[in-house]
Motif scaffolding. Structure first.
Motif, PDB file in Angstrom:
ATOM      1  N   GLN A   1     -19.578   8.240   3.866  1.00 34.57           N
ATOM      2  CA  GLN A   1     -19.721   7.540   5.151  1.00 34.57           C
ATOM      3  C   GLN A   1     -20.249   8.494   6.224  1.00 34.57           C
ATOM      4  OE1 GLN A   1     -16.385   5.099   6.143  1.00 34.57           O
ATOM      5  NE2 GLN A   1     -16.950   4.937   8.288  1.00 34.57           N
ATOM      6  N   LEU A   2     -19.788   9.746   6.199  1.00 35.43           N
ATOM      7  CA  LEU A   2     -20.278  10.725   7.173  1.00 35.43           C
ATOM      8  C   LEU A   2     -21.769  11.005   6.949  1.00 35.43           C
ATOM      9  CD1 LEU A   2     -17.280  13.238   7.281  1.00 35.43           C
ATOM     10  CD2 LEU A   2     -18.056  11.746   9.128  1.00 35.43           C
ATOM     11  N   ASN A   3     -22.157  11.133   5.698  1.00 34.19           N
ATOM     12  CA  ASN A   3     -23.577  11.349   5.408  1.00 34.19           C
ATOM     13  C   ASN A   3     -24.423  10.135   5.820  1.00 34.19           C
ATOM     14  OD1 ASN A   3     -23.318  13.928   4.332  1.00 34.19           O
ATOM     15  ND2 ASN A   3     -22.784  13.134   2.288  1.00 34.19           N
ATOM     16  N   PHE A   4     -23.860   8.945   5.602  1.00 33.22           N
ATOM     17  CA  PHE A   4     -24.530   7.715   6.012  1.00 33.22           C
ATOM     18  C   PHE A   4     -24.767   7.723   7.520  1.00 33.22           C
ATOM     19  CE2 PHE A   4     -23.955   3.272   7.493  1.00 33.22           C
ATOM     20  CZ  PHE A   4     -25.040   2.684   6.870  1.00 33.22           C
ATOM     21  N   THR A   5     -23.724   8.097   8.278  1.00 29.38           N
ATOM     22  CA  THR A   5     -23.833   8.175   9.739  1.00 29.38           C
ATOM     23  C   THR A   5     -24.824   9.252  10.163  1.00 29.38           C
ATOM     24  OG1 THR A   5     -21.522   7.486   9.934  1.00 29.38           O
ATOM     25  CG2 THR A   5     -22.530   8.476  11.883  1.00 29.38           C
TER      26      THR A   5
ATOM     27  N   GLU B   1     -30.050  10.867  12.509  1.00 35.49           N
ATOM     28  CA  GLU B   1     -31.313  11.605  12.428  1.00 35.49           C
ATOM     29  C   GLU B   1     -32.505  10.651  12.564  1.00 35.49           C
ATOM     30  OE1 GLU B   1     -30.936  13.620   8.727  1.00 35.49           O
ATOM     31  OE2 GLU B   1     -29.848  15.339   9.593  1.00 35.49           O
ATOM     32  N   GLU B   2     -32.399   9.475  11.935  1.00 35.80           N
ATOM     33  CA  GLU B   2     -33.487   8.498  12.040  1.00 35.80           C
ATOM     34  C   GLU B   2     -33.627   8.004  13.483  1.00 35.80           C
ATOM     35  OE1 GLU B   2     -32.458   5.495   9.265  1.00 35.80           O
ATOM     36  OE2 GLU B   2     -32.902   6.717   7.489  1.00 35.80           O
ATOM     37  N   ALA B   3     -32.479   7.807  14.161  1.00 39.70           N
ATOM     38  CA  ALA B   3     -32.510   7.351  15.559  1.00 39.70           C
ATOM     39  C   ALA B   3     -33.157   8.399  16.453  1.00 39.70           C
ATOM     40  CB  ALA B   3     -31.094   7.033  16.039  1.00 39.70           C
ATOM     41  N   GLN B   4     -32.878   9.677  16.182  1.00 34.42           N
ATOM     42  CA  GLN B   4     -33.487  10.753  16.945  1.00 34.42           C
ATOM     43  C   GLN B   4     -35.006  10.757  16.776  1.00 34.42           C
ATOM     44  OE1 GLN B   4     -31.307  11.794  19.256  1.00 34.42           O
ATOM     45  NE2 GLN B   4     -31.495  13.954  18.757  1.00 34.42           N
TER      46      GLN B   4
ATOM     47  N   ALA C   1     -33.757   1.944  22.100  1.00 38.16           N
ATOM     48  CA  ALA C   1     -34.027   1.911  20.668  1.00 38.16           C
ATOM     49  C   ALA C   1     -33.079   2.843  19.912  1.00 38.16           C
ATOM     50  CB  ALA C   1     -35.478   2.308  20.408  1.00 38.16           C
ATOM     51  N   TYR C   2     -32.806   3.985  20.516  1.00 36.88           N
ATOM     52  CA  TYR C   2     -31.901   4.974  19.915  1.00 36.88           C
ATOM     53  C   TYR C   2     -30.491   4.395  19.736  1.00 36.88           C
ATOM     54  CZ  TYR C   2     -28.880   9.135  19.834  1.00 36.88           C
ATOM     55  OH  TYR C   2     -27.933  10.060  19.526  1.00 36.88           O
TER      56      TYR C   2
END
Length: 305
Positions: free
Chosen positions: A235-239, A244-247, A266-267
């Motif tokens: 779950q932590l890796n998922f978050t 990172e994608e949002a950044q 959007a972020y």
């Protein structure tokens, strides 16, 4: 005497336009076949009306004079050898609503009349309705006069008071509309201030982005109940991946010339993980864990056998 007769004649003609229904058209000597190019328009479009004038044997009438009226607008046409006529009310800039078209045709002492309706689409407001009533030649005449001009004219006095009453009503409606707009602008201004203060508070506090690696991360995961370590780690890796994608999305919007507000929105939208999506992720990891345990048990039984 002649003046009075003329007034009565004009009044009678207007009464024809106002009160004769379509169902009574067959009582007239001429028959009018009437068509609208569009049954509904947007304010400002052109109203196109076509028709044909015939007698009761359906023989076309050439040269019939056709008067067409809708509201305060009137125009005239003549029929061609086929009895056909066509007229337009260009740029029909009226408030939304239902409008009636009255058509009267005359030829060699014979008369025919037909009515139809069409729609002007859109929403009507009290202000636009009052503006429409005041935007007529008659209204402008009474608004530009003095009450003393109609001292000996009871009808003129009544119309003078009517149009000036409408004008006062328009002022009040416009005042209410301005106050409503000002209130909406004030609320929007307060919302923007609140958003700016929130961003400022976050920047001053500088909470950071969380820890997804290093000694602190390893200590945290190692101290968890072994039964849920894999789920929490996944779950932590998922978050972390979503963050990172949002950044990347935020940086791309700014690089493409977008505003900070657009990039931030959007972020945050990418970081907002729906509960259903998170539950689905957890269920998937639990199934993987169960399958892994079953596989381990089978391998253990095979070795013991």
């Amino acid at each position: 005497m002649y003046k009075k007769a003329g007034i009565v004649g004009i009044f009678s003609f207007l009464m024809l336009f106002s009160f004769i229904q379509t169902s009574e058209a067959e009582l007239w000597e001429l028959v009018i076949d009437l068509n609208m190019e569009k049954s509904a328009i947007v304010s400002g479009e052109t109203v196109v009306i076509t028709g044909k004038v015939v007698d009761h044997a359906y023989n076309p009438i050439q040269g019939a004079e056709v008067l067409i009226r809708t509201g305060s607008d009137t125009t005239k046409a003549f029929t061609d050898p086929e009895g056909v006529f066509r007229v337009e009310f260009k740029d029909f800039d009226k408030i939304p609503g239902t409008y009636t078209i009255n058509v009267i045709a005359t030829w060699n002492g014979m008369t025919g009349l037909k009515t139809t309706q069409f729609q002007v689409k859109g929403d009507i407001s009290p202000v636009s309705a009052l503006q429409e009533k005041l935007n007529t030649e008659e209204a402008r005449r009474y608004l530009g006069s003095n009450e003393s001009d109609f001292e000996k004219d009871p009808i003129g006095q009544t119309l003078f008071k009517y149009y000036h009453g409408l004008l006062q009503e328009l002022f009040l409606e416009q005042k209410d509309e301005r106050e409503s707009i000002e209130e909406d602008l004030y609320l929007e201004e307060q919302r923007i201030i609140a958003d700016e203060l929130k961003v400022q508070a976050i920047e001053e506090y500088n909470p950071g982005y969380g820890v997804f690696e290093g000694l602190n991360y390893e200590d945290y995961v190692n101290n968890l109940n072994p039964e849920i370590q894999d789920i929490v780690s996944s779950q932590l890796n998922f978050t972390k991946n979503i963050f990172e994608e949002a950044q990347i999305v935020k940086a791309q919007i700014l690089a493409d010339g977008g505003t900070y507000e657009e990039a931030q929105k959007a972020y945050l939208e990418m970081l907002s993980i729906p509960k259903e999506k998170l539950d689905e992720f957890i269920d998937e990891k639990l199934r993987e864990l169960e399958n892994s345990e079953e596989s381990s048990e089978e391998n253990y039984e095979e070795k013991n056998d």
